[in-house]
Design an enzyme around this catalytic site. Structure first.
Site, PDB file in Angstrom:
ATOM      1  N   LYS A 190       0.799  -1.236   0.000  1.00  0.00           N
ATOM      2  CA  LYS A 190       0.000   0.000   0.000  1.00  0.00           C
ATOM      3  C   LYS A 190       0.824   1.274   0.000  1.00  0.00           C
ATOM      4  CE  LYS A 190      -2.553  -2.272   3.165  1.00  0.00           C
ATOM      5  NZ  LYS A 190      -3.363  -2.426   4.330  1.00  0.00           N
ATOM      6  N   ASP A 225      -7.456  -6.579  10.558  1.00  0.00           N
ATOM      7  CA  ASP A 225      -8.729  -5.872  10.699  1.00  0.00           C
ATOM      8  C   ASP A 225      -9.943  -6.799  10.611  1.00  0.00           C
ATOM      9  OD1 ASP A 225      -8.191  -6.308   8.033  1.00  0.00           O
ATOM     10  OD2 ASP A 225      -8.578  -4.276   7.364  1.00  0.00           O
TER      11      ASP A 225
END
Length: 485
Positions: A190, A225
């Site tokens: 990312k 997450d």
């Protein structure tokens, strides 16, 4: 993206004000009709296709549990084997690092009767230069933000005497987890290129930085997450067995029995259960793909990888639609003689744009026209706009239905190992992420596929519910249920 941050999506930058080329508009929806028909045929997800995907998902899960590298699915062990029960008491922190922002949160828990007494959180943007700096600089910046947040603790928040503050760390980058509170960074993703962290325990990096800041706090749970979402939802509802994030990217995790995980090699958990992160974005078996998917994949930074994610998640749906419209413009002059430069720009059409177009109920599809003009730089008449909405619907329908088939695959695998414990009673799938939350058609197609696969009776037991932003509080709850005290 092994431990995947997949929740963030739905930030809408305002369209750039580029000079708009003039163009001839002829209604050419008729000439591109065969392209649409062919697309719909290739993207079709009738029951046999869904069934194949669900069966293949279950088989790949089993192969990934047998041995590391056994299938496309990594089936990562989370080392979470004690789940929040509602009895947790005290003050706990959470830190969520999964992209260009990090979030810090505190929660005061009051046990079964009071549950969550209070929560507070702050979001901090990570300066661009730190994304390319050293590990020490990045973690010092994070620890400093955490220390500043901890200083403002007061009011309803209080730490029992003799205790150190404990924190749940949601770290959404590829990590080889080694215990509930340690994990080795495999690589940054990312857009991060931080030196000196790869191959190190990220919990140690954070703990050392907190020490340098003089912050008396320790990490008691490291989670991704999706695992955080499962824990957060399960705190309120014991029937939650699966969590799925559908946002920019996607992942799913679920509660598994330790005795059916051959690669555990006899390491049993006290509860006999653990959470497995499937990393299902890497699934690729039997998916109905088109030339547009193949071209997008070939041009991506990870060709041949994350095929399921590229078919069902928010980062890619708008881009697939753009590629279809570009072909229609080039081969069938959908928007007139001229192909705009904007329409030729990869990723210019985002999933929030196609979502907005699908919500347009006006007689002349004015919002569709405006988005096509502002974002893609093309003029359109009503017949063209209708065609564009059909294209959006085709891609989103395939995505939603395949995601539904994936969920059924997970439930099927669980059911095979524990007869009637899944389909014979109420089972909850907790959903989070901007794509699921903000795209009503996608949600509907996902749920329809689940119902088709399970049949009306059995699907009544499977509850698919939105668990908004569960991952932050989930990490704090896992810190509580894995407390050192």
């Amino acid at each position: 993206m092994s431990v995947s941050a997949v929740g963030s999506f739905w930030l809408s930058p305002s369209p750039g004000k580029l000079p708009r080329p003039r163009m001839v508009v002829r209604s050419s929806a008729v000439s591109v009709a065969p392209i649409l028909t062919h697309l719909q045929k290739q993207c079709a997800t009738p029951l046999p296709v869904l069934r194949h995907v669900a069966d293949a998902m279950a088989a790949d899960m089993r192969a990934g549990l047998a041995v590391d590298g056994g299938s496309d699915l990594k089936m990562i062990l989370s080392y979470v084997d004690t789940f929040p029960t509602g009895n947790e008491k005290g003050l706990f922190y959470a830190l969520d690092l999964g992209g260009t922002n990090f979030r810090v949160l505190r929660v005061q828990l009051g046990g079964k009767d009071e549950r969550v007494i209070a929560t507070e959180f702050e979001q901090v943007t990570i300066p661009q230069e730190l994304m390319f700096g050293t590990s020490e600089e990045l973690f010092d910046f994070i620890a400093c933000g955490l220390a500043n947040f901890a200083k403002k603790e007061g009011g309803k928040f209080h730490l029992p005497s003799g205790r150190k503050r404990e924190i749940g760390f949601t770290f959404s980058f590829p990590v080889k987890q080694t215990s509930i509170d340690s994990g080795i960074l495999m690589k940054w993703t990312k857009g991060f290129a931080v030196s000196g962290t790869a191959g190190r325990d990220v919990v140690a990096c954070l703990n050392e930085a907190m020490e340098r800041q003089g912050l008396d706090m320790q990490v008691s749970a490291l989670v991704n997450d999706t695992v955080g979402t499962l824990a957060g939802a399960r705190y309120w509802d014991d029937d939650v067995m699966v969590a799925v994030i559908l946002g920019t990217g996607t992942n799913a995790c679920y509660v598994e029995r330790t005795d059916v995980i051959p690669k555990l090699q006899g390491q049993m958990s006290s509860s006999g259960r653990t959470i497995i992160s499937t990393e299902w974005g890497a699934f690729s078996n039997g998916l109905p793909l088109t030339e547009f998917d193949r071209d997008m994949d070939a041009a991506s930074i990870n060709p041949g990888e994350q095929i399921f994610e590229k078919t069902i998640s928010g980062m890619y749906l708008g881009e697939i639609v753009r590629r279809v419209l570009l072909k229609m413009a080039e081969a069938g002059a959908l928007f007139g003689e001229y192909v705009s430069e904007k329409l030729s720009t990869p990723f210019i059409l985002r999933t929030p744009d196609i979502c907005a177009m699908q919500q347009d109920n006006s007689d002349h599809l004015d919002a569709v026209g405006a988005i096509l003009y502002d974002v893609a730089g093309v003029k359109s008449d009503l017949s063209v706009r209708k065609m564009v909405v059909e294209v959006c619907d085709t891609i989103v329908k395939r995505g939603g239905r395949l995601a539904g088939a994936g969920i059924v695959g997970i439930l099927q695998k669980m059911e095979e190992d524990s007869k009637d414990l899944i389909f014979g009673k109420r089972t909850v799938v907790a959903m989070d992420g901007g794509l699921y939350e903000n795209y009503p058609q996608y949600r509907r197609y996902l749920k329809e596929a689940v119902t088709e696969l399970l049949g009306l009776e059995m699907s009544k037991n499977v509850v698919i519910e939105h668990s908004k932003d569960g991952s932050g509080i989930g990490a704090a709850l896992l810190a509580a249920s894995n407390s050192k005290y």
